[in-house]
Write an enzyme that holds these catalytic residues in place. Structure first.
Site: not given
Length: 432
Positions: A144, A353, A406
């Site tokens: 993951s 940023d 998953h």
């Protein structure tokens, strides 16, 4: 303080390692962190020269697994490797992030500190460990979010890697975070439809619980008021195999009658609190969206995108839907242990940023054998985005399967890693 000790169990030798790393790798004088990693090897491999395989956990914000036996993917890995289970900075036995450890900092200090806990810092920590071990190259396995870390490693330090194995974790290199959540909400809707198709009576049970929470104050064992939005979030489990049945069992035992008045049972409320992993692991909530950000702010992407999928906003008389792994700003108002981090979360959500996490040019020239298990029905990592990324990377092979959810590595790790190792070996042969 170092509390972990070496021990032997089920034919495996577990050895703890502690390392000192800079908080900010570009400014080492800004402070130090402790990073913990647990070595696992076969007892008979004490003098072995097997290469290392480093495990990057999913999350973000959760420690590496704590094995309880010689089984699963570790059993397969130990045939060829020594395994290093890395507690990523901020988790487990590493310098931990929690509402307790951040309490003495201002919101601005909290935000600045937390900004150093993304994949690029985690990978640079691993490089320090590799150098201290005196290892020229090692293999990595990422589950993951650990797969996101793997692509960062392949971008920054490809010369350090023998192989890369990724399970359920190949991110987009360039898509905006809003694309991620549009796809995620669609996958979450698919899982809801599948759950309620299997358990038609569950819709009425969910509506009854949600309506009760709208009309009544119910409190979790930690004193926190329980709300519809919190209840919806247990849908994160739908991304894991076997979760439908266990969820239904919770629903059918939600209420108790006390002198003719309906209340939520303590057992149910206690189970709901246990589902709130970000109470103990706040990195997941506070940095989850940032793992997709490169040069732009998330601006609470999931919250904004949810408004374009209004069926996820429950109202009485309307169908009930669970949400998934998304994080929302209201969590920092409602969840007791996230409340002290609310201002820091807003600062980070508006941070523009963020540094680049991937180097598309380096990945386009990749020479490290990369083997990936991509799950076709993955609720958290969009298969189409994974395929886009892998199409740009030479020597990267994908096993695309609908056999697993998953959590495939946890559910059938021995087979999955065996398949990935075989794929990597074939790629290595072709490279020679």
């Amino acid at each position: 303080m170092q509390y972990a000790h070496a021990f032997i169990d089920d034919g495996l030798h577990y050895l703890p390692h502690y390392f000192s790393v800079p908080l900010d790798h570009s400014q080492p004088n800004k402070g130090q962190l402790t990073v913990f990693a647990r070595e696992v090897r076969l007892v008979e491999d004490e003098q072995s020269q097997k290469p290392w395989l480093v495990f990057f956990q999913g999350g973000p914000g959760f420690p590496a697994l704590r094995p309880t036996g010689h089984s699963g993917w570790i059993k397969r890995a130990l045939q060829e490797y020594r395994v290093l289970l890395l507690d990523q900075r901020g988790t487990g036995n590493s310098s931990v992030i929690s509402h307790q450890t951040l309490a003495a900092l201002t919101p601005e200090q909290q935000a600045d500190y937390l900004s150093y806990f993304r994949a690029d810092s985690i990978v640079r920590d691993a490089e320090i460990i590799r150098e201290q071990f005196g290892v020229k190259q090692w293999a990595i396995i990422g589950q993951s979010f650990g797969g996101f870390c793997s692509l960062t490693y392949l971008s920054l330090f490809p010369q350090s890697l023998l192989r890369s194995y990724i399970t359920g974790g190949v991110p987009s290199l360039s898509r905006h975070i809003d694309d991620v959540y549009h796809a995620t909400f669609k996958r979450t809707l698919d899982k809801n439809q599948a759950f309620f198709a299997q358990f038609p009576k569950a819709q009425a049970l969910c509506q009854a619980i949600a309506d009760h929470l709208i009309d009544n104050d119910e409190y979790l064992p930690n004193g926190q008021r329980f709300t519809v939005e919190q209840f919806q979030q247990i849908g994160i489990n739908f991304g894991m195999s076997g979760s439908f049945v266990s969820t239904y069992y919770l629903l059918e035992n939600a209420f108790v009658d006390i002198q003719g008045t309906k209340h939520l049972r303590y057992e149910f409320l206690n189970a709901m609190l246990a589902e709130q992993g970000f109470q103990t692991n706040p990195i997941y909530a506070i940095l989850h969206e940032s793992i997709y950000c490169q040069g732009f702010a998330s601006n609470w992407s999931a919250h904004r995108v949810r408004d374009q999928h209004p069926h996820f906003h429950y109202q009485k008389g309307q169908p009930f839907l669970f949400t998934g792994e998304m994080v929302f700003p209201w969590m920092f108002e409602q969840y007791k242990n996230l409340q002290p981090l609310q201002q820091a979360a807003d600062i980070l959500a508006n941070k523009t940023d963020w540094q680049a996490l991937y180097d598309p040019i380096q990945l386009a020239n990749n020479k490290v054998p990369v083997s990936c298990a991509v799950y076709a029905d993955d609720m958290f990592v969009e298969m189409d985005f994974s395929r886009e990324t892998l199409a740009t990377m030479p020597n990267a092979k994908a096993w695309i399967t609908n056999e697993y959810e998953h959590n495939g590595l946890r559910a059938d790790g021995e087979r999955i890693l065996d398949t990935l190792i075989a794929m990597g070996n074939q790629t290595a042969v072709n490279l020679v």
